[in-house]
Design a protein around this motif. Structure first.
Motif, PDB file in Angstrom:
ATOM      1  N   GLU A  53       0.812  -1.220   0.000  1.00 31.14           N
ATOM      2  CA  GLU A  53       0.000   0.000   0.000  1.00 31.14           C
ATOM      3  C   GLU A  53       0.844   1.269   0.000  1.00 31.14           C
ATOM      4  O   GLU A  53       1.398   1.671   1.020  1.00 31.14           O
ATOM      5  CB  GLU A  53      -0.949   0.009   1.205  1.00 31.14           C
ATOM      6  CG  GLU A  53      -1.963  -1.106   1.174  1.00 31.14           C
ATOM      7  CD  GLU A  53      -2.859  -1.066  -0.050  1.00 31.14           C
ATOM      8  OE1 GLU A  53      -3.267   0.033  -0.466  1.00 31.14           O
ATOM      9  OE2 GLU A  53      -3.150  -2.145  -0.582  1.00 31.14           O
ATOM     10  N   ARG A  54       0.917   1.905  -1.154  1.00 34.63           N
ATOM     11  CA  ARG A  54       1.671   3.152  -1.300  1.00 34.63           C
ATOM     12  C   ARG A  54       1.153   4.231  -0.346  1.00 34.63           C
ATOM     13  O   ARG A  54       1.923   4.987   0.235  1.00 34.63           O
ATOM     14  CB  ARG A  54       1.574   3.630  -2.752  1.00 34.63           C
ATOM     15  CG  ARG A  54       2.312   4.931  -3.010  1.00 34.63           C
ATOM     16  CD  ARG A  54       1.898   5.563  -4.318  1.00 34.63           C
ATOM     17  NE  ARG A  54       0.489   5.915  -4.210  1.00 34.63           N
ATOM     18  CZ  ARG A  54      -0.390   5.834  -5.206  1.00 34.63           C
ATOM     19  NH1 ARG A  54      -0.031   5.430  -6.379  1.00 34.63           N
ATOM     20  NH2 ARG A  54      -1.652   6.157  -5.015  1.00 34.63           N
ATOM     21  N   ASN A  55      -0.168   4.304  -0.174  1.00 30.36           N
ATOM     22  CA  ASN A  55      -0.734   5.352   0.681  1.00 30.36           C
ATOM     23  C   ASN A  55      -0.277   5.227   2.128  1.00 30.36           C
ATOM     24  O   ASN A  55      -0.064   6.235   2.805  1.00 30.36           O
ATOM     25  CB  ASN A  55      -2.263   5.345   0.604  1.00 30.36           C
ATOM     26  CG  ASN A  55      -2.758   5.850  -0.724  1.00 30.36           C
ATOM     27  OD1 ASN A  55      -2.014   6.438  -1.497  1.00 30.36           O
ATOM     28  ND2 ASN A  55      -4.025   5.615  -1.013  1.00 30.36           N
ATOM     29  N   ARG A 109       2.627   4.100   3.074  1.00 26.83           N
ATOM     30  CA  ARG A 109       3.998   4.619   3.092  1.00 26.83           C
ATOM     31  C   ARG A 109       3.999   6.142   3.070  1.00 26.83           C
ATOM     32  O   ARG A 109       4.791   6.785   3.766  1.00 26.83           O
ATOM     33  CB  ARG A 109       4.792   4.032   1.919  1.00 26.83           C
ATOM     34  CG  ARG A 109       4.983   2.521   2.040  1.00 26.83           C
ATOM     35  CD  ARG A 109       5.986   1.960   1.054  1.00 26.83           C
ATOM     36  NE  ARG A 109       5.648   2.154  -0.333  1.00 26.83           N
ATOM     37  CZ  ARG A 109       4.967   1.292  -1.098  1.00 26.83           C
ATOM     38  NH1 ARG A 109       4.520   0.162  -0.577  1.00 26.83           N
ATOM     39  NH2 ARG A 109       4.739   1.539  -2.366  1.00 26.83           N
ATOM     40  N   GLY A 166      10.003   4.066  -0.404  1.00 27.46           N
ATOM     41  CA  GLY A 166       8.603   4.015  -0.828  1.00 27.46           C
ATOM     42  C   GLY A 166       8.413   4.292  -2.296  1.00 27.46           C
ATOM     43  O   GLY A 166       7.518   3.748  -2.935  1.00 27.46           O
ATOM     44  N   MET A 167       9.274   5.141  -2.857  1.00 23.95           N
ATOM     45  CA  MET A 167       9.149   5.470  -4.285  1.00 23.95           C
ATOM     46  C   MET A 167       9.681   4.356  -5.165  1.00 23.95           C
ATOM     47  O   MET A 167       9.150   4.110  -6.234  1.00 23.95           O
ATOM     48  CB  MET A 167       9.878   6.782  -4.585  1.00 23.95           C
ATOM     49  CG  MET A 167       9.133   7.996  -4.081  1.00 23.95           C
ATOM     50  SD  MET A 167       9.852   9.544  -4.640  1.00 23.95           S
ATOM     51  CE  MET A 167      11.360   9.605  -3.695  1.00 23.95           C
ATOM     52  N   ARG A 204       5.124  -2.001  -6.318  1.00 22.76           N
ATOM     53  CA  ARG A 204       3.841  -2.216  -5.659  1.00 22.76           C
ATOM     54  C   ARG A 204       3.409  -3.665  -5.877  1.00 22.76           C
ATOM     55  O   ARG A 204       3.292  -4.125  -6.998  1.00 22.76           O
ATOM     56  CB  ARG A 204       2.799  -1.281  -6.218  1.00 22.76           C
ATOM     57  CG  ARG A 204       1.518  -1.326  -5.445  1.00 22.76           C
ATOM     58  CD  ARG A 204       0.638  -0.188  -5.792  1.00 22.76           C
ATOM     59  NE  ARG A 204      -0.532  -0.214  -4.928  1.00 22.76           N
ATOM     60  CZ  ARG A 204      -1.661   0.318  -5.236  1.00 22.76           C
ATOM     61  NH1 ARG A 204      -1.803   0.944  -6.360  1.00 22.76           N
ATOM     62  NH2 ARG A 204      -2.669   0.244  -4.409  1.00 22.76           N
TER      63      ARG A 204
END
Length: 169
Positions: free
Chosen positions: A37-39, A41, A161-162, A166
């Motif tokens: 979940e990117r959000n 992070r 995170g970047m 994903r």
């Protein structure tokens, strides 16, 4: 795997219900959500930045605790949102308007929590805003190791995170 009580077949879930096993399952869940979940992070990097800023401008203990509580609410809402999305995907294989509504409402929970946290941050930092740059510089000068550690941690988490691919659960 053992049998579930009252069932005729093997249990689907491992038996470890001790305290240590429970913490292990929770940590596994945090890692799974962190990777997928990117959000989450983004929320964690923003939270760390806010707490670093709070430490550098030397907010009161009460204000710091207030920030910790609202950050915890946002992260918890993100975890619940992810759980709801995964469960919805498991139960409903095809697109369905009710499944979409459930997912939208779960996402709205995160939005409400994040908006509340942003507002709480404004309330805490408002008195410091006129002198914020000077306070941050003074805090960094008086505690350079704290400033460097926070900066490195924030940048490291943001970079990880970047570049992290994903992976959906």
């Amino acid at each position: 795997m053992g049998k579930a009580k009252g069932s005729t077949g093997p249990s689907r879930w491992p038996r470890g219900h001790g305290l240590i096993a429970s913490f292990g399952y929770a940590m596994r869940g945090l890692v799974q959500v962190w990777v997928s979940e990117r959000n989450l992070r983004i929320h964690v990097v923003a939270a760390w930045a806010v707490l670093a800023l709070a430490q550098l401008v030397r907010v009161s203990r009460t204000e710091f605790l207030f920030l910790l509580v609202v950050i915890t609410v946002v992260v918890a809402a993100e975890l619940v949102n992810t759980s709801v999305e995964l469960l919805t995907n498991l139960v409903v294989r095809d697109r369905h308007p009710v499944a979409g509504a459930v997912k939208n409402i779960a996402a709205a929970t995160v939005l409400v929590a994040a908006t509340g946290a942003f507002t709480a941050g404004l309330v805490v930092f408002w008195p410091y805003l006129p002198r914020l740059p000077a306070l941050v510089l003074a805090g960094a000068r008086s505690r350079p190791l704290v400033a460097v550690a926070h900066g490195a941690g924030i940048l490291g988490l943001a970079a990880a995170g970047m570049v992290m691919p994903r992976r959906r659960l």
